[in-house]
Design an enzyme around this catalytic site. Structure first.
Site, PDB file in Angstrom:
ATOM      1  N   GLU A 116       0.787  -1.228   0.000  1.00 23.93           N
ATOM      2  CA  GLU A 116       0.000   0.000   0.000  1.00 23.93           C
ATOM      3  C   GLU A 116       0.825   1.288   0.000  1.00 23.93           C
ATOM      4  O   GLU A 116       0.384   2.293  -0.539  1.00 23.93           O
ATOM      5  CB  GLU A 116      -0.929  -0.003   1.225  1.00 23.93           C
ATOM      6  CG  GLU A 116      -2.017  -1.059   1.191  1.00 23.93           C
ATOM      7  CD  GLU A 116      -2.987  -0.803   0.042  1.00 23.93           C
ATOM      8  OE1 GLU A 116      -3.771   0.149   0.117  1.00 23.93           O
ATOM      9  OE2 GLU A 116      -2.929  -1.572  -0.939  1.00 23.93           O
TER      10      GLU A 116
ATOM     11  N   SER B 276     -47.214 -16.603  32.339  1.00 25.70           N
ATOM     12  CA  SER B 276     -47.091 -17.229  33.658  1.00 25.70           C
ATOM     13  C   SER B 276     -45.751 -16.996  34.326  1.00 25.70           C
ATOM     14  O   SER B 276     -45.594 -17.276  35.521  1.00 25.70           O
ATOM     15  CB  SER B 276     -47.334 -18.740  33.531  1.00 25.70           C
ATOM     16  OG  SER B 276     -48.647 -18.986  33.067  1.00 25.70           O
TER      17      SER B 276
END
Length: 779
Positions: free
Chosen positions: A184, A467
């Protein structure tokens, strides 16, 4: 200043024809424009540099999981200790451990030279019994426990929609760093953010080729573009990019810039997610940690940077190989590697293990951490170099994710009607696990697949608990509050159809599958989750008392004083419900809101103050144990009994939850050291028709089996204030020897029922005397 001589003005008029004042005005205007431009550039530079610094502070703020606890009873096999040490960059040695970061394992013991920042470096010796730790020694002295360093989870600046895993420059192999620089920006350590030589070289190469074949951007320019600028290719953007890169290079050392770039480099796609950084790419493509990458693998990833999807080893392996070899050639040409390393790397085949789960860890949990950081700490936590220490136990998180995946796949396999083809419409689940003593979050799963849906159902999914709310009704009825409770566990209550008038309209709660058991004990009513009996108990104690109890224990959702509330007809999140159950598991303490962050340190290492609350006692230890006793009955004789058939034999407590038409299935359960809640349902609230025992309990059981295999824990212990007595189940009174049957029951001291008078009349006593006399004669 004095006046200018007239001769000077005459000369100026001779040189500059026209009005002198016009030229002076023009000069003044140009000076003003230049000054304003300079100020504007300075302001723009300051604003953009501040934005970069803010992003850098976020990206440099690392978030850590909790360090692995090494205590007696822990299974080194279940925790996969070797894998943990590998991820922490420990090296296995065959001889003695002589330096931090080394370990040696044997059949009967492990030796670890820790690097723990909090405790300093220690020699840790684990003596084993089978695969479990029997004894922990630290620096040759017996210790109750030891803890490894926490693993890096993410950075505070990770963006949504990305697979990201930050890396530290010291953790990246030198050969991999060199590969990226060679591919790069090989003059990275020579230029000052802008490489004019590279720009000219790229322009010449592109002109000769008649197309763009090379880029002249430096690593610093690419980092600036990713953080501050749009991807549009315009001349103005390139000028801004070059200028800002120069500023950033002036502001930060090269090593800091390179580390940031290696963490943010775009390296392809993982489904809909962008793969950011070498850390995530190493996991996704190779199933490795970044420090385990080889030269050939590093060159392959470095080569992808130019065109990640074109050079993807998954989509285009041949192109990836060719590009890798080009990078290796560049490295050799730059003198970074020798001929032997070059040839060896060229000979390496492309071995990709594309991960199905990605490189991100605990994604739902990390989203929650970022939200908590904003609320509890703010900007103080995101100074450059800050560290955030979370409560996450990575082993428990791994168990939770596996249990949810297996459980949902099993449900869809066994019940094909539940399978939906659209990914976003599939059956979902949430699981959250808390430490009862602190309320800290140990594991969190907000859905079946983060890549498909980032909505965190564990934190934000509001559904009816059904419940699973009933224990709060029973807690209100059983608590003393200075007086004798309305009921005890042995009190008998009618479980028969009931009709109440609510707002002028008749309302009749129905039991599951319309089954009624007649007259039952309070314990049996909770064990079997009997709706009619529960409503009667709620009416006895009063709906206001039920609401007060639920609020006191930690439920903050809106509760209306209507009978349906007793059956969970309101909405709550899994995390909120889990928090409200904690007083049942931890001897009656309401902990602060469940936390994901346990500590933080600023960039200079100083601790960051966390805004914390104190735990409050809301139940006595005896009241807490009484509720645990009832919920243990759910696991042995009630709706949670299927857990034993699924292989979970330990004494645990818990409660199922099911809403009308099976839209929501729940299970909340706990041991003394771990509480977990599971919810299962569709996001659109379509009915799936399954009970909590059918849908949620198997997932919870799977998770708890693994968790308790890793951390065995201790049994529930009765505290002072609890008494046990034999009760005649036919009348709920203390049994005598003439009662036809008796059961052992748990009571708060002083609340035991009256002795039974229904059995043992005069006739029975005469018969008993006769039997005793006969036995005496036979001696």
């Amino acid at each position: 200043m004095g006046r200018w001589p007239a001769s000077i003005f005459r000369r100026l008029r001779a040189v500059f024809p026209g009005s002198l004042s016009r030229w002076l005005a023009l000069g003044l205007g140009l000076s003003t424009v230049l000054a304003v431009t300079a100020v504007g550039v300075a302001i723009y530079s300051g604003v953009e540099l501040a934005r970069f610094e803010r992003e850098e502070a976020l990206r440099a703020t690392l978030v850590y999981a909790e360090g692995q606890r090494l205590v007696p009873g822990v299974s080194v096999r279940a925790v996969d200790l070797a894998a943990i040490l590998g991820r922490l960059r420990y090296s296995e040695v065959q001889g003695g451990v002589t330096a931090p970061g080394q370990y040696r394992r044997g059949a009967a013991s492990w030796e670890i030279f820790s690097r723990s920042e909090g405790e300093g470096a220690h020699r840790i010796r684990l003596e084993l019994n089978g695969d479990r730790i029997a004894r922990v020694l630290r620096d040759d002295r017996a210790a109750g426990s030891a803890e490894l360093e926490g693993e890096i989870l993410a950075s505070a600046g990770d963006r949504p929609g990305e697979e990201s895993r930050p890396v530290r420059l010291a953790d990246v192999p030198l050969s991999v760093v060199q590969a990226v620089v060679a591919a790069e920006d090989h003059r990275f350590f020579e230029h000052r953010g802008l490489d004019l030589r590279g720009v000219m070289r790229a322009a010449w190469a592109n002109a000769r080729a008649g197309r763009v074949t090379q880029g002249g951007s430096t690593i610093t320019q690419q980092l600036v573009k990713n953080r501050l600028l749009s991807p549009r290719r315009t001349m103005f953007r390139k000028v801004r990019e070059a200028w800002l890169a120069t500023l950033v290079d002036w502001r930060y050392p090269k090593e800091r810039i390179l580390e940031a770039y290696l963490s943010e480099l775009y390296l392809g796609q993982h489904g809909p997610f962008a793969i950011r950084g070498l850390g995530a790419a190493a996991r996704v493509y190779f199933g490795k940690e970044v420090h385990q990458l080889t030269l050939a693998e590093g060159a392959l990833l470095a080569g992808m940077a130019r065109a990640p999807n074109s050079y993807s080893p998954v989509l285009h392996p041949q192109r990836a190989r060719e590009r890798r070899n080009v990078v290796l050639g560049q490295m050799r040409g730059l003198g970074m590697i020798g001929d032997a390393d070059y040839r060896a790397a060229l000979a390496q085949p492309i071995r990709v293990r594309f991960s199905a789960v990605g490189g991100q860890t605990a994604s739902y949990f990390m989203d929650h951490v970022r939200q908590e950081l904003e609320e509890r700490i703010g900007d103080e936590a995101t100074e450059a170099g800050s560290k955030i220490f979370t409560t996450l136990d990575l082993s428990l998180q791994r168990f939770a994710e596996a249990a949810v995946t297996r459980g949902l796949d099993r449900l869809e396999t066994n019940r094909p009607r539940l399978r939906r083809s659209e990914p976003g419409a599939r059956l979902q689940a949430a699981l959250v696990a808390l430490d009862p003593s602190t309320g800290q979050i140990k594991a969190m799963v907000g859905g079946r697949e983060y890549r498909q849906s980032q909505f965190n159902r564990a934190v934000s999914g509001r559904r009816q608990p059904g419940s699973a709310f009933k224990p709060f009704v029973f807690a209100a009825a059983l608590a003393t509050h200075g007086n004798r409770p309305a009921v005890t566990a042995a009190t008998l209550v009618d479980d028969a159809p009931i009709t109440l008038t609510v707002g002028g309209t008749p309302w009749s709660p129905r039991n599951y599958q319309d089954r009624y058991e007649g007259r039952v004990s309070v314990r049996r009513a909770l064990e079997a989750s009997l709706n009619a009996a529960t409503v009667r108990i709620a009416e006895t104690v009063g709906l206001a008392a039920v609401i007060e109890t639920a609020r006191t224990l930690g439920l903050e959702t809106e509760l209306s004083p209507v009978p349906a509330m007793a059956l969970g007809a309101f909405e709550v999140t899994p995390l909120e419900l889990a928090h409200a159950y904690l007083p049942f598991a931890n001897t009656g303490l309401r902990t602060p809101a469940p936390a994901a962050v346990r500590a933080a340190a600023a960039g200079d290492g100083s601790p960051v103050t966390l805004h914390e609350e104190e735990s409050q006692r809301v139940l006595s230890p005896a009241e807490s144990y009484l509720m645990t006793s009832l919920l243990q009955g759910v696991m042995t004789s009630g709706t949670g009994a299927a857990s034993r058939a699924l292989g979970l034999e330990r004494p645990l407590a818990g409660k199922t939850g099911t809403t009308n038409e099976g839209r929501d299935a729940w299970f909340v359960g706990y041991s003394p050291t771990l509480l977990a809640v599971v919810w299962v349902g569709f996001d659109d609230a379509a009915p799936h028709g399954l009970s909590g025992a059918e849908a949620a309990l198997p997932i919870w059981t799977d998770f708890m089996k693994q968790a308790l295999d890793l951390y065995p824990g201790t049994p529930f212990t009765p505290p002072p204030g609890i008494v046990f007595a034999d009760v005649d189940p036919t009348n709920g009174k203390l049994a005598n020897r003439f009662c036809p049957m008796s059961v052992r029951e748990t009571f708060l001291a002083g609340t035991e029922p009256e002795p039974c008078t229904d059995h043992g009349g005069v006739g029975e006593k005469v018969l008993d005397w006769w039997n005793r006399f006969r036995d005496w004669l036979r001696r």
